[in-house]
Design an enzyme around this catalytic site. Structure first.
Site, PDB file in Angstrom:
ATOM      1  N   ARG A  87       0.837  -1.209   0.000  1.00 27.23           N
ATOM      2  CA  ARG A  87       0.000   0.000   0.000  1.00 27.23           C
ATOM      3  C   ARG A  87       0.870   1.257   0.000  1.00 27.23           C
ATOM      4  NH1 ARG A  87      -3.312  -3.505  -0.791  1.00 27.23           N
ATOM      5  NH2 ARG A  87      -2.814  -2.783  -2.857  1.00 27.23           N
ATOM      6  N   GLU A  90       2.110   1.656  -3.424  1.00 21.74           N
ATOM      7  CA  GLU A  90       1.002   2.148  -4.239  1.00 21.74           C
ATOM      8  C   GLU A  90       0.750   3.637  -3.979  1.00 21.74           C
ATOM      9  OE1 GLU A  90      -3.319   0.373  -5.271  1.00 21.74           O
ATOM     10  OE2 GLU A  90      -2.949   0.702  -3.129  1.00 21.74           O
ATOM     11  N   SER A 113      15.136  14.602   3.723  1.00 23.39           N
ATOM     12  CA  SER A 113      16.097  13.654   4.269  1.00 23.39           C
ATOM     13  C   SER A 113      15.406  12.444   4.878  1.00 23.39           C
ATOM     14  CB  SER A 113      16.946  14.336   5.343  1.00 23.39           C
ATOM     15  OG  SER A 113      17.820  13.402   5.954  1.00 23.39           O
TER      16      SER A 113
END
Length: 146
Positions: A87, A90, A113
């Protein structure tokens, strides 16, 4: 993906002791996500942190050496297969460039960073189903011009 033996040992010891990563925060003085990263060898511990962790988990002192070694960054396949981890992949596939554009509008040309960085995971109660709230905070690093 195979989980390293040391990770399996640490996770089993934590389970056997009935501890959560949040429980270990007080012992080590580090955030639960950072402690979980130690377990998966994505971060390293100081000598003192390793001693405290090994003691809290009831493990042999030989694990101190492994916990203080330089970590191996990046675990698993490039495209993750674990549903929860996928997920996040995605999310970056869908929102990565939009997030980048918004960051650049606010900060300029640079990066966030992942070294000077914190990540918090919270549980938010919601009548439609509990929600996961993840807050990432990374220092902005502008690209150097030369």
């Amino acid at each position: 993906m195979s989980i390293p033996e040391i990770t399996q040992t640490l996770l089993q010891a934590k389970k056997d002791k009935g501890l959560s990563f949040a429980d270990l925060e007080a012992t080590l003085g580090r955030d639960e996500v950072c402690i979980a990263a130690l377990f998966y060898r994505q971060a390293s511990a100081s000598e003192e942190e390793a001693k405290l962790l090994v003691e809290a988990l009831g493990l042999d002192s030989s694990y101190i050496k492994h916990l203080t070694e330089y970590p191996v960054k990046g675990l698993g396949p490039v495209v993750p297969t674990d549903p929860l981890i996928y997920r996040f992949y995605e999310i970056m596939q869908v929102y990565g460039f939009p997030i980048k554009e918004v960051i650049q509008e606010k900060f300029g040309d640079g990066i966030m960073s992942a070294i000077d960085f914190t990540l918090d995971v919270e549980k938010e109660a919601d009548p439609k189903g509990d929600r996961v709230k993840i807050t990432m905070s990374g220092k902005f690093l502008p690209y150097k011009k030369w």
